[in-house]
Design an enzyme around this catalytic site. Structure first.
Site, PDB file in Angstrom:
ATOM      1  N   TYR A 242       0.891  -1.111   0.089  1.00 32.04           N
ATOM      2  CA  TYR A 242      -0.012   0.008   0.044  1.00 32.04           C
ATOM      3  C   TYR A 242       1.104   0.986   0.064  1.00 32.04           C
ATOM      4  CZ  TYR A 242      -3.769   3.183   1.122  1.00 32.04           C
ATOM      5  OH  TYR A 242      -4.991   4.099   1.025  1.00 32.04           O
TER       6      TYR A 242
ATOM      7  N   VAL B  85       0.714   0.939   8.470  1.00 32.03           N
ATOM      8  CA  VAL B  85      -0.460   1.643   8.759  1.00 32.03           C
ATOM      9  C   VAL B  85      -0.086   2.824   9.064  1.00 32.03           C
ATOM     10  CG1 VAL B  85      -2.842   1.764   9.636  1.00 32.03           C
ATOM     11  CG2 VAL B  85      -1.782  -0.605   9.173  1.00 32.03           C
TER      12      VAL B  85
ATOM     13  N   GLU C  48      -7.145  10.784   9.687  1.00 32.58           N
ATOM     14  CA  GLU C  48      -7.891  11.703  10.425  1.00 32.58           C
ATOM     15  C   GLU C  48      -9.297  10.986  11.120  1.00 32.58           C
ATOM     16  OE1 GLU C  48      -8.936  15.311   8.110  1.00 32.58           O
ATOM     17  OE2 GLU C  48      -6.765  15.421   7.857  1.00 32.58           O
ATOM     18  N   THR C  49      -9.340   9.611  10.535  1.00 29.76           N
ATOM     19  CA  THR C  49     -10.677   8.711  10.901  1.00 29.76           C
ATOM     20  C   THR C  49     -10.413   7.790  11.895  1.00 29.76           C
ATOM     21  OG1 THR C  49     -10.602   7.438   9.070  1.00 29.76           O
ATOM     22  CG2 THR C  49     -11.601   9.581   8.772  1.00 29.76           C
TER      23      THR C  49
ATOM     24  N   HIS D 229     -10.591   4.810  10.991  1.00 24.84           N
ATOM     25  CA  HIS D 229      -9.925   3.752  10.107  1.00 24.84           C
ATOM     26  C   HIS D 229      -8.718   3.176  10.675  1.00 24.84           C
ATOM     27  CE1 HIS D 229      -8.304   2.101   6.391  1.00 24.84           C
ATOM     28  NE2 HIS D 229      -9.629   1.629   6.262  1.00 24.84           N
TER      29      HIS D 229
END
Length: 142
Positions: free
Chosen positions: A11, A69, A73-74, A76
């Site tokens: 990612y 990771v 801002e969330t 998640h």
């Protein structure tokens, strides 16, 4: 000779490459062979390792989970981190396999890069050392 499967989350490509470089450098200096597979994100790492553990076509002595990771801002970030750690732990506990956990969790890309760089924190290399140690321990205690 130990055979290790490296599951690398791509990612964050730059971080993935650094983690993989650190891990493979460490493994090349040991008595271990390895294969690398890529997954789209960190969340997919536990499933890929479980696929390999359950496969009738492949037999690995240990597994290396590499990924990153980065906090956003969330919420998640929290869900992904918890899911990855829980998934990897379940793979280890339910299948009794040596596993090195090299999934970086960081507040920023800059912090993640420092942790991934083999000339700095070298999480990939450290994780490779950990899985080699756990393979040896597993073989001694069987």
């Amino acid at each position: 000779m130990s055979k290790i499967l490296i599951v690398n989350s791509i990612y964050y490509t730059e971080i993935a490459n650094l983690l993989l470089e650190g891990a493979t450098d460490k493994l090349k200096g040991s008595n271990a062979s390895y294969n690398v597979i890529e997954v789209p994100g960190a969340f997919e790492i536990p499933a890929a390792i479980l696929f390999a553990v359950k496969s009738k076509h492949f037999n690995y002595d240990g597994y290396l989970a590499l990924g990153c990771v980065i906090r956003g801002e969330t919420d998640h970030y929290q869900y992904i981190c918890k899911g990855v750690i829980k998934g990897l732990n379940e793979v280890v506990m339910h299948n009794t396999v040596p596993l090195g956990m090299g999934v970086i969790t960081a507040d920023s890309k800059d912090k993640a890069l420092v942790r991934a760089d083999k000339d700095k924190k070298n999480i990939g290399g450290r994780t490779a050392s950990a899985v080699l140690h756990m393979i040896d321990l597993y073989n001694k205690l069987r």
